[in-house]
Design a protein around this motif. Sequence first.
Motif: not given
Lengths: 165, 298
Positions: A58-61, B187-191, B193-194
């Motif tokens: 989670s958090g990484f695509g 880097n595609q971190r698209v959550e 909630s984080m």
Amino acid sequence: MKQELIEIAKQGQIDPETARRLAACMDAEFKHSPIRYFVSRKVIIVAGAGELLSIRISGFGESFKGRQLTCSNVDNPEDLEVSLAESDMVFQSCKDPDVLYVKGGETSITGPKYSDVAKDLDTPAEVLKILPRTDPDIVQIDNRIYRQTGTVYISSPFYVVILER
Amino acid sequence: MNEIQEISNLMDKEIEAITLAATSHLPSKKIGGKASARVVKLQNPKIITTENKIEILGPVFLVSVGEMKKAIKNRYKTPGQNVFPEVVDDFIFSNDKDALNRLRAFDSAQAASDLVNLARLVKVPSDSEKVALVSKIKPLELVTEYVIDGKHTSGNFLGSFDLPLVVMTDNGAQFDFENPSNVVGTNQRVEESMAINMNNIMLLVEMVDDNTIQITGGLKHVGWGNVMAIVSLICLLVGAFSFIEKRLFFFIVLLISGAALAIARYLPTNWNKEFFGMSEIQVVGNSYTVFKFYGEMA
């Protein structure tokens, strides 16, 4: 299943301790496990002989591939939660119940999200330290001890009051 | 075009650049977009308001006044019926020195210190829509040393700020972004909630999304309470109608029944407190700071 486990244990890419633990379960039976949730300080997941693990975080695509996955909490006192609810079949070793053989589906491992930024906003209410003299400091009811209490009201058909002066 | 508007436009361009780069799979740590957070931790930030430029050395927390007020209200409680949330409002809005006297029976030094500092950030209820930079959240400590428009200031408290506001730092920032958010990264971190750690960040605080509410909790048998109140009202109304119709017997019976139910429901007797529970103010929900940002993750 047994043949597959032997091959996993023989793989050179997993750590010796895990391999030894797996090898110890070879002779024992594996039974279908109805339990799908576990908590653990450390979780090790080893891929089958043919296929690597496909791992999403989670958090990484992007997703990851790997042979062995180890998750653990070191400083955090809370355990990790392992959910096998989405797995198709789960078998548990009769010799070492912490060794599970999982078939299909998805396993999730969760732990508390690392962040201490907002922790000071969330501290629960604390009772102001010194109480009015009319209230007792400590109230013990059987084995339960309550500190910093408010006023206590007692009612009962019969009871005895003993004063110690 | 004023400076904040120029910075806002610059940020839009940077966020657009990150968005366009997001599909290229380049190993980059750039991230940006619109986000909501309860609190942002910043190291050595520079702040641009519509009036001043301020520099602060050391770690500070950017938090909405509404969120801070909620945190203080929930931080302490008095034994029995918790009057602390009421004391907070009385102290900061009514400038009521007697408010602290309500805590005189307790060791309230820390609570009083938090209250005094909170009162320096908030004067009227609408101040909840402002943001503040504080050096410590628990206990609440305000920033007392900073450089404002190039002039070093020590001893005066840094108050709360109207929005918009620009904050930037090259020394580290940390926050949890909450829903709703619209963040992209190369880097595609698209959550949605984080928790996120930034090496450098530029953020434009646009608004405070205040969802905090005060509720009276601790009530038991709420349904029975409502039924008693309604039946009492009906009895009194029908009783009044009976009096007009000169039906004295019905008038007396209904008047006594209605009054008895109202007394049982609302008079703070021991039975009432036990049956309905002690009413207690609770503050729930969050008062998010909504901002636009871009920067590089740690």
